[in-house]
Design a protein around this motif. Structure first.
Motif, PDB file in Angstrom:
ATOM      1  N   ALA A 280     -67.288 -87.118 -21.402  1.00  0.00           N
ATOM      2  CA  ALA A 280     -65.675 -87.583 -21.879  1.00  0.00           C
ATOM      3  C   ALA A 280     -65.899 -88.543 -23.129  1.00  0.00           C
ATOM      4  N   ASN A 281     -65.567 -88.476 -24.284  1.00  0.00           N
ATOM      5  CA  ASN A 281     -65.814 -89.443 -25.213  1.00  0.00           C
ATOM      6  C   ASN A 281     -64.417 -90.181 -25.318  1.00  0.00           C
ATOM      7  N   GLN A 282     -64.456 -91.507 -25.224  1.00  0.00           N
ATOM      8  CA  GLN A 282     -63.042 -92.322 -25.465  1.00  0.00           C
ATOM      9  C   GLN A 282     -62.710 -92.216 -26.749  1.00  0.00           C
ATOM     10  N   ASN A 283     -63.493 -92.031 -27.686  1.00  0.00           N
ATOM     11  CA  ASN A 283     -63.040 -91.665 -29.149  1.00  0.00           C
ATOM     12  C   ASN A 283     -62.096 -92.654 -29.973  1.00  0.00           C
ATOM     13  N   MET A 284     -62.389 -93.769 -29.549  1.00  0.00           N
ATOM     14  CA  MET A 284     -61.525 -94.864 -30.223  1.00  0.00           C
ATOM     15  C   MET A 284     -60.230 -94.899 -29.872  1.00  0.00           C
ATOM     16  N   SER A 285     -59.848 -94.282 -28.704  1.00  0.00           N
ATOM     17  CA  SER A 285     -58.436 -94.431 -28.084  1.00  0.00           C
ATOM     18  C   SER A 285     -58.280 -95.762 -27.430  1.00  0.00           C
ATOM     19  N   THR A 286     -59.098 -96.686 -27.094  1.00  0.00           N
ATOM     20  CA  THR A 286     -58.825 -97.805 -26.312  1.00  0.00           C
ATOM     21  C   THR A 286     -58.832 -99.103 -27.272  1.00  0.00           C
ATOM     22  N   ILE A 287     -58.741 -98.834 -28.675  1.00  0.00           N
ATOM     23  CA  ILE A 287     -58.683 -99.950 -29.577  1.00  0.00           C
ATOM     24  C   ILE A 287     -57.064-100.057 -30.149  1.00  0.00           C
ATOM     25  N   ASP A 288     -56.811-101.341 -30.756  1.00  0.00           N
ATOM     26  CA  ASP A 288     -55.440-101.493 -30.957  1.00  0.00           C
ATOM     27  C   ASP A 288     -54.867-100.338 -31.904  1.00  0.00           C
ATOM     28  N   HIS A 289     -53.641-100.163 -31.503  1.00  0.00           N
ATOM     29  CA  HIS A 289     -52.961 -98.849 -32.332  1.00  0.00           C
ATOM     30  C   HIS A 289     -52.775 -99.125 -33.927  1.00  0.00           C
ATOM     31  N   ALA A 290     -52.791-100.410 -34.361  1.00  0.00           N
ATOM     32  CA  ALA A 290     -52.829-100.602 -35.588  1.00  0.00           C
ATOM     33  C   ALA A 290     -53.981-100.582 -36.429  1.00  0.00           C
ATOM     34  N   ASP A 291     -55.018-100.317 -35.818  1.00  0.00           N
ATOM     35  CA  ASP A 291     -56.430-100.254 -36.306  1.00  0.00           C
ATOM     36  C   ASP A 291     -56.515 -98.920 -36.964  1.00  0.00           C
ATOM     37  N   PRO A 292     -57.138 -98.936 -38.107  1.00  0.00           N
ATOM     38  CA  PRO A 292     -57.066 -97.379 -38.936  1.00  0.00           C
ATOM     39  C   PRO A 292     -58.204 -96.614 -38.152  1.00  0.00           C
ATOM     40  N   LEU A 293     -58.914 -96.848 -37.340  1.00  0.00           N
ATOM     41  CA  LEU A 293     -59.841 -96.218 -36.637  1.00  0.00           C
ATOM     42  C   LEU A 293     -59.126 -95.526 -35.285  1.00  0.00           C
ATOM     43  N   TYR A 294     -58.001 -96.075 -35.072  1.00  0.00           N
ATOM     44  CA  TYR A 294     -57.301 -95.650 -33.528  1.00  0.00           C
ATOM     45  C   TYR A 294     -57.415 -94.192 -33.544  1.00  0.00           C
ATOM     46  N   SER A 295     -57.559 -93.515 -32.269  1.00  0.00           N
ATOM     47  CA  SER A 295     -57.152 -92.028 -32.152  1.00  0.00           C
ATOM     48  C   SER A 295     -56.152 -92.157 -30.841  1.00  0.00           C
ATOM     49  N   PRO A 296     -55.124 -91.393 -30.761  1.00  0.00           N
ATOM     50  CA  PRO A 296     -54.555 -91.242 -29.511  1.00  0.00           C
ATOM     51  C   PRO A 296     -54.956 -90.327 -28.411  1.00  0.00           C
ATOM     52  N   ASN A 297     -56.101 -89.766 -28.832  1.00  0.00           N
ATOM     53  CA  ASN A 297     -56.832 -89.042 -27.763  1.00  0.00           C
ATOM     54  C   ASN A 297     -58.320 -89.177 -27.567  1.00  0.00           C
ATOM     55  N   SER A 298     -58.514 -88.903 -26.297  1.00  0.00           N
ATOM     56  CA  SER A 298     -60.192 -88.711 -25.834  1.00  0.00           C
ATOM     57  C   SER A 298     -60.597 -87.286 -26.160  1.00  0.00           C
ATOM     58  N   GLU A 299     -61.772 -87.207 -25.882  1.00  0.00           N
ATOM     59  CA  GLU A 299     -62.252 -85.828 -26.110  1.00  0.00           C
ATOM     60  C   GLU A 299     -63.134 -85.298 -25.086  1.00  0.00           C
ATOM     61  N   VAL A 300     -62.787 -84.108 -24.510  1.00  0.00           N
ATOM     62  CA  VAL A 300     -64.051 -83.556 -23.635  1.00  0.00           C
ATOM     63  C   VAL A 300     -64.919 -82.766 -24.501  1.00  0.00           C
ATOM     64  N   VAL A 301     -66.219 -82.880 -24.455  1.00  0.00           N
ATOM     65  CA  VAL A 301     -67.431 -82.120 -25.199  1.00  0.00           C
ATOM     66  C   VAL A 301     -68.294 -81.366 -24.094  1.00  0.00           C
ATOM     67  N   LEU A 302     -68.340 -79.920 -24.570  1.00  0.00           N
ATOM     68  CA  LEU A 302     -69.108 -78.972 -23.879  1.00  0.00           C
ATOM     69  C   LEU A 302     -70.476 -78.893 -24.526  1.00  0.00           C
ATOM     70  N   LEU A 303     -71.754 -79.066 -23.855  1.00  0.00           N
ATOM     71  CA  LEU A 303     -72.924 -78.727 -24.292  1.00  0.00           C
ATOM     72  C   LEU A 303     -73.739 -77.780 -23.668  1.00  0.00           C
ATOM     73  N   ALA A 304     -74.708 -77.248 -24.583  1.00  0.00           N
ATOM     74  CA  ALA A 304     -75.605 -76.210 -23.939  1.00  0.00           C
ATOM     75  C   ALA A 304     -76.957 -76.888 -23.898  1.00  0.00           C
ATOM     76  N   ILE A 305     -77.596 -76.846 -22.829  1.00  0.00           N
ATOM     77  CA  ILE A 305     -78.952 -77.047 -22.797  1.00  0.00           C
ATOM     78  C   ILE A 305     -79.922 -76.010 -22.898  1.00  0.00           C
ATOM     79  N   ARG A 306     -80.705 -75.580 -24.158  1.00  0.00           N
ATOM     80  CA  ARG A 306     -81.383 -74.583 -24.299  1.00  0.00           C
ATOM     81  C   ARG A 306     -82.697 -74.951 -25.146  1.00  0.00           C
ATOM     82  N   ASP A 307     -83.638 -74.371 -24.541  1.00  0.00           N
ATOM     83  CA  ASP A 307     -85.076 -74.364 -25.362  1.00  0.00           C
ATOM     84  C   ASP A 307     -85.324 -76.057 -25.348  1.00  0.00           C
ATOM     85  N   ARG A 308     -84.990 -76.832 -24.559  1.00  0.00           N
ATOM     86  CA  ARG A 308     -85.269 -78.082 -24.714  1.00  0.00           C
ATOM     87  C   ARG A 308     -84.381 -79.117 -25.759  1.00  0.00           C
ATOM     88  N   LYS A 309     -83.357 -78.216 -25.900  1.00  0.00           N
ATOM     89  CA  LYS A 309     -82.414 -78.937 -27.124  1.00  0.00           C
ATOM     90  C   LYS A 309     -80.874 -78.996 -26.600  1.00  0.00           C
TER      91      LYS A 309
END
Length: 374
Positions: A280-309
């Motif tokens: 679960a990435n916080q995705n710049m959702s905890t910084i000041d809303h006026a910051d140009p990097l601000y995001s209103p959403n976090s993200e859930v990221v699903l990954l595969a583990i295959r062939d040691r990658k």
């Protein structure tokens, strides 16, 4: 909170504990407690049927500071331990300050109940229980130390405190499948330390240091597969951050792959078969809303583990200020958002995240997470 009726869980049912932080509120980028003083709670759920059922709640301190792995349960599901590192200051309840609380909760009765409260002498960041349920380790990031506790009956007893170099910031601990080692993430040192342990004693010097990425925070061991995954939280700068895959069976154990996932992976977990991971990435959702990097959403990221990658399979948006993420079964994934007070629930279908009905909490924002062993 919208749940099915409470009922006891069977011995084989997966139990999930969610810590609700009543004092968690962001004003700009600063955590400021609301004026109304309400207690923190831990809610116990079972997901055996694929639908969550509430088993009970307990009023104990909970903290959003540090990795969200501050709730641990014994393998026999008799006890839960909740660490907390911050709360309202005495004499100045409008501000948050450090606390050092460890709460012990009995899960054997008709409803969970608090049976012991310990003060550990330093802010209690995260808690991890050994596979035999006899040793509990609590990290203290600001104090650069860990407390070792012996678990007997319904009580925990402090055995030792191990101190590390100043500024090393030990954040999370994972016991390794060999039964003789554990891993500690040192966020301040940008490394993972592997230590020998002879329950309840830990050798104070690591036998191996592993480099994964910037500010490694959360770590999860993938059952008995020999893999572990680490979330490298970064510096909340807007730059892409990473998740690393560790081969614990290699000689010596080492990081074998690292993949970009997005800004600030907070919670992390992997399936016990070692085929999937989630963060679960916080995705710049905890910084000041006026910051140009601000995001209103976090993200859930699903990954595969295959062939040691590692390979990113899918992403899904959730509310701001993400915390814990976990597999409650091979196909059911949960992720916390403090800002929208929801436990987001997903089903993995054809390597995609399919959104299910979330659990909405009224008592506080879900800030910490614990899960019983598979």
């Amino acid at each position: 909170m919208s749940l099915f009726a409470a009922s006891p869980a069977a011995a084989s049912d997966p139990i999930v504990a969610i810590g609700l932080e009543a004092d968690a509120r962001l004003v700009g980028s600063e955590a400021v407690p609301p004026e109304a003083i309400t207690p923190d709670q831990v809610v116990f759920l079972d997901f055996a049927s694929g639908e969550p059922r509430q088993l009970g709640t307990v009023t104990v301190p909970v903290s959003f500071q540090g990795p969200p792995t501050s709730i641990a349960m014994t393998p026999d599901r008799r006890l839960a331990f909740v660490a907390a590192s911050n709360g309202r200051k005495e004499g100045a309840p409008q501000k948050l300050g450090p606390i050092d609380t460890l709460s012990v909760i009995d899960l054997t009765g008709p409803a969970p109940r608090l049976v012991q409260t310990l003060h550990l002498g330093a802010e209690a960041t995260a808690a991890t229980i050994s596979p035999d349920g006899a040793t509990l380790i609590v990290t203290h990031a600001d104090d650069a130390s860990v407390t070792i506790l012996r678990v007997q009956g319904q009580r925990a007893e402090i055995v030792d405190r191990i101190r590390f170099e100043k500024g090393s910031r030990p954040l999370a601990v994972a016991f390794l499948p060999d039964g003789q080692s554990l891993a500690i993430t040192f966020a301040g040192g940008n490394r993972i330390g592997l230590f020998r342990w002879h329950g309840p004693q830990i050798e104070p010097t690591p036998y191996r240091d592993i480099s994964t990425g910037l500010y490694p925070a959360s770590i999860a061991v993938c059952g008995n597969t020999g893999y572990a995954v680490v979330g490298n939280y970064g510096t909340v700068s807007g730059d892409i951050d990473t998740v690393s895959l560790i081969d614990l069976r290699a000689a010596p154990p080492r990081a074998i792959d690292t993949v970009s996932v997005g800004p600030s992976p907070e919670g992390i977990d992997c399936s016990s078969d070692g085929l999937f991971a989630v963060t679960a990435n916080q995705n710049m959702s905890t910084i000041d809303h006026a910051d140009p990097l601000y995001s209103p959403n976090s993200e859930v990221v699903l990954l595969a583990i295959r062939d040691r990658k590692l390979k990113v399979l899918d992403r899904a948006k959730i509310g701001a200020w993400a915390q814990g993420a976990a597999f409650v079964s091979r196909d059911i994934i949960i992720a916390e958002s403090i800002e929208d007070r929801r436990l987001h629930v997903f089903r993995r279908v054809n390597d995609r995240l399919v959104r299910l009905n979330p659990i909405i909490f009224e008592a506080g924002g879900p800030a910490t997470l614990g899960r019983s062993s598979d």
